[in-house]
Design a protein around this motif. Sequence first.
Motif, short mmCIF file in Angstrom:
data_model
loop_
_atom_site.label_atom_id
_atom_site.label_comp_id
_atom_site.label_asym_id
_atom_site.label_seq_id
_atom_site.Cartn_x
_atom_site.Cartn_y
_atom_site.Cartn_z
N GLY A 1 0.79 -1.22 0.00
CA GLY A 1 0.00 0.00 0.00
C GLY A 1 0.82 1.27 0.00
N ILE A 2 2.14 1.15 -0.17
CA ILE A 2 3.02 2.32 -0.17
C ILE A 2 3.50 2.55 -1.60
CG2 ILE A 2 5.09 3.36 0.77
CD1 ILE A 2 2.92 2.78 2.85
N ALA A 3 3.26 3.74 -2.11
CA ALA A 3 3.64 4.08 -3.48
C ALA A 3 5.16 4.16 -3.61
CB ALA A 3 3.00 5.40 -3.89
N ILE A 4 5.64 3.89 -4.81
CA ILE A 4 7.08 3.92 -5.08
C ILE A 4 7.65 5.32 -4.84
CG2 ILE A 4 6.72 4.42 -7.53
CD1 ILE A 4 9.52 2.27 -5.94
N GLU A 5 6.83 6.35 -5.07
CA GLU A 5 7.29 7.72 -4.86
C GLU A 5 7.67 7.96 -3.38
OE1 GLU A 5 4.61 6.91 -6.43
OE2 GLU A 5 4.82 7.66 -8.50
N TRP B 1 8.86 5.67 -1.26
CA TRP B 1 10.16 5.05 -1.00
C TRP B 1 11.29 5.85 -1.63
CZ3 TRP B 1 9.89 2.00 2.84
CH2 TRP B 1 8.78 1.16 3.05
N LEU B 2 11.04 6.40 -2.80
CA LEU B 2 12.07 7.23 -3.44
C LEU B 2 12.34 8.48 -2.62
CD1 LEU B 2 11.03 7.00 -7.21
CD2 LEU B 2 13.02 5.96 -6.10
N THR B 3 11.29 9.06 -2.04
CA THR B 3 11.46 10.25 -1.20
C THR B 3 12.30 9.92 0.03
OG1 THR B 3 9.35 11.18 -1.92
CG2 THR B 3 10.27 12.00 0.17
N ALA C 1 17.56 10.21 2.79
CA ALA C 1 18.72 9.54 3.38
C ALA C 1 20.00 9.91 2.62
CB ALA C 1 18.52 8.03 3.36
N LEU C 2 19.90 10.00 1.30
CA LEU C 2 21.05 10.38 0.49
C LEU C 2 21.51 11.80 0.81
CD1 LEU C 2 23.04 9.81 -1.81
CD2 LEU C 2 21.30 10.64 -3.42
N LEU C 3 20.57 12.72 0.99
CA LEU C 3 20.91 14.10 1.31
C LEU C 3 21.62 14.20 2.67
CD1 LEU C 3 17.76 16.09 0.11
CD2 LEU C 3 20.05 16.08 -0.90
N VAL C 4 21.16 13.42 3.65
CA VAL C 4 21.83 13.42 4.95
C VAL C 4 23.26 12.91 4.81
CG1 VAL C 4 21.84 12.40 7.25
CG2 VAL C 4 19.70 13.18 6.26
N ALA C 5 23.44 11.85 4.01
CA ALA C 5 24.78 11.32 3.79
C ALA C 5 25.67 12.36 3.11
CB ALA C 5 24.71 10.05 2.94
#
Length: 210
Positions: A4-8, A10-12, A17-21
């Motif tokens: 029930g979770i859209a791919i968008e 998970w991408l967000t 997480a990438l921005l924090v890294a």
Amino acid sequence: MSAGIAIETWLTIGYAALLVAIAYGIDRFARHAAAKVEQHRTGGFVYHEDHDAWLCPQDQWLWPKSFDPDNRVMRYRGSPTVCNACPVKHTCTTSNDGREVNRAIDSWPASEAARFHRGIACAVSAIAVIWPLAMALAAGTVPETLLLLGCAVVVGVVSLPLWSHLRRTPAVPPGVVFQTLDDNIEERKRLAEAEIRRRSSYASDRREGR
């Protein structure tokens, strides 16, 4: 779509997480570069915090000379008598006033260079928090909204160490002369002119004594 979770969604989360890294990468790279520059600038000189002095490779001490409140650096200088008689002076300094070494009194997160790079890192981490919050407002289901809000909270908590040190250390060294960079340059000019006058006077006395 997964559970029930859209791919968008998970991408967000992955993007946040990438921005924090990236934010921590910017901070770590800047810290490493500053350490390399400092190591190259001071050469073989070793700072002894218990003495608040630098020890040169020839086992001579450089003691606090002045403090520049504008740049928040402490200036240390060796004795001209010792430095001018040093056998390796030509590899160390061209000054006749003694070798000078500067030390930033602020810890890394509070120094001017660090505040600049830490500010960039904090801006990146702020985007990492704002992005899932914005996506949560447009989420189509309650689970997606809760997941995105939870992501924003986790990212904010992980980013706290970056934000908590974005401040200036208030420490001011006691017992030293407050001297700006311009004052320091003027003092060196006065010392150089005094040395020229001393040599000229000495040469004149020798000529008159003949």
